[in-house]
Enzyme design. Sequence first.
Site, short mmCIF file in Angstrom:
data_model
loop_
_atom_site.label_atom_id
_atom_site.label_comp_id
_atom_site.label_asym_id
_atom_site.label_seq_id
_atom_site.Cartn_x
_atom_site.Cartn_y
_atom_site.Cartn_z
N ARG A 76 42.56 36.72 51.75
CA ARG A 76 43.34 37.59 52.50
C ARG A 76 42.70 37.89 53.80
O ARG A 76 41.40 38.08 54.01
CB ARG A 76 43.61 38.77 51.67
N HIS A 101 45.27 32.81 51.37
CA HIS A 101 44.82 31.37 51.24
C HIS A 101 45.51 30.35 52.21
O HIS A 101 45.88 29.13 51.77
CB HIS A 101 45.33 31.19 49.73
N HIS A 175 40.46 26.94 43.01
CA HIS A 175 41.20 28.28 42.38
C HIS A 175 41.71 28.06 41.13
O HIS A 175 42.74 28.29 40.76
CB HIS A 175 42.53 28.63 43.18
N SER A 176 40.85 27.34 40.35
CA SER A 176 41.02 26.99 38.95
C SER A 176 40.92 28.35 38.24
O SER A 176 40.01 29.13 38.36
CB SER A 176 40.06 26.08 38.35
N TYR A 177 41.96 28.50 36.96
CA TYR A 177 41.99 29.74 36.32
C TYR A 177 41.27 29.17 34.98
O TYR A 177 41.87 28.23 34.22
CB TYR A 177 43.38 30.12 36.03
N ASP A 248 40.39 41.75 41.14
CA ASP A 248 40.82 40.78 42.25
C ASP A 248 39.61 41.04 43.43
O ASP A 248 40.33 41.31 44.37
CB ASP A 248 42.36 40.81 42.63
N GLU A 309 36.19 32.46 42.34
CA GLU A 309 36.46 31.78 43.61
C GLU A 309 35.14 32.11 44.60
O GLU A 309 34.90 32.89 45.29
CB GLU A 309 37.67 32.50 44.36
#
Length: 345
Positions: A76, A101, A175-177, A248, A309
């Site tokens: 951000r 992003h 940005h893989s979860y 986050d 990340e």
Amino acid sequence: MNIKAVPVTEKWTEYTLTNEAGMAVSILDFGGIITKILVPDRDENLENVVLGYRNIRDYQQNPNYFGALIGRVAGRIQGASFELSGNTHVLESNEGANHLHSGSAGFHQALWQVAPFQTENSLGLTLSHKSPDGEGGYPGNVTVSVTYTLTNDNRLLIDYEASSDKTTPLALTNHSYFNLSGDLKSTVETQAAAIDSSQFVELDDQLIPTGNLIPVAETPFDFRAGRMLGEGFNEKFAQNKLAGGGYDHYFLFDNTREQKALLQDSASGRQMAVETDQPGMVMYTGNGLDDSLLLNEGKSRKYLGVCFETQGSPASLHHANMPDIVLQAGEVYKTQTVFAFSVMK
């Protein structure tokens, strides 16, 4: 070992890398998106350990950035603007008054050029893209390449390289979860994480970094000795509450270990180590997910995945004490992150 390329829409191709151990990684040329990662559990069952859509076309919108390459700047940017070399650059406000992003012109929306390769012990893809001066409000013509390499010992290397003809911010990440339970059997609540970090960056009520560094000691953010992610899935601690009852946040690495982070799932026996030369990472625990998305193995839900990340901090554009993300004109941006999969002993 093999590389399989399959057209999945009129414009997109999905490439699947499979190593000698059977581990497989699937990647779209659209957005450089990792759609699946199949890795063995302790009983050698191959299962998917990342979140991905059942319908490939759902990646066109992808509001949660599942698996995507993020750039020019991940994270951000406060007020959707920044000053550089005496000039103010105004960006797209795509999350309230802020910029997230890189907005709608971000690398997650680009169709990348792909060059497959194979060596004796690895195989992979080099993805290339050019972002013109002014795209998304950012200065400079940027040339970028991202190389995904899968080795026979179940390591996924992501190498980022870029240059610009003007000084510009640049902070790339994936940005893989991740969810090591396999095929999304459970949330990540009972998966344990360890992070080589003694301080994290405080957020305000818009999830914008304040610039204050908070010691992790005696907080749910102390992962130095490892702890269950679910211990922070609450609203008892103010910073967890701000993030929707989870994490986050940007963790600054202490650089005392080669492994900057470790994720473990005792039920499956899978573990994933994160190695990187980046100064820190945002850990996001899927606090904003609900049951509205159809994924490969079923509906999405809160806490279904965790993102690591690895990157510099976009907060450095407004706070001098954050890891810098400004790339000087003519210099080369070069960084690597490795996700190493294995079975717990």
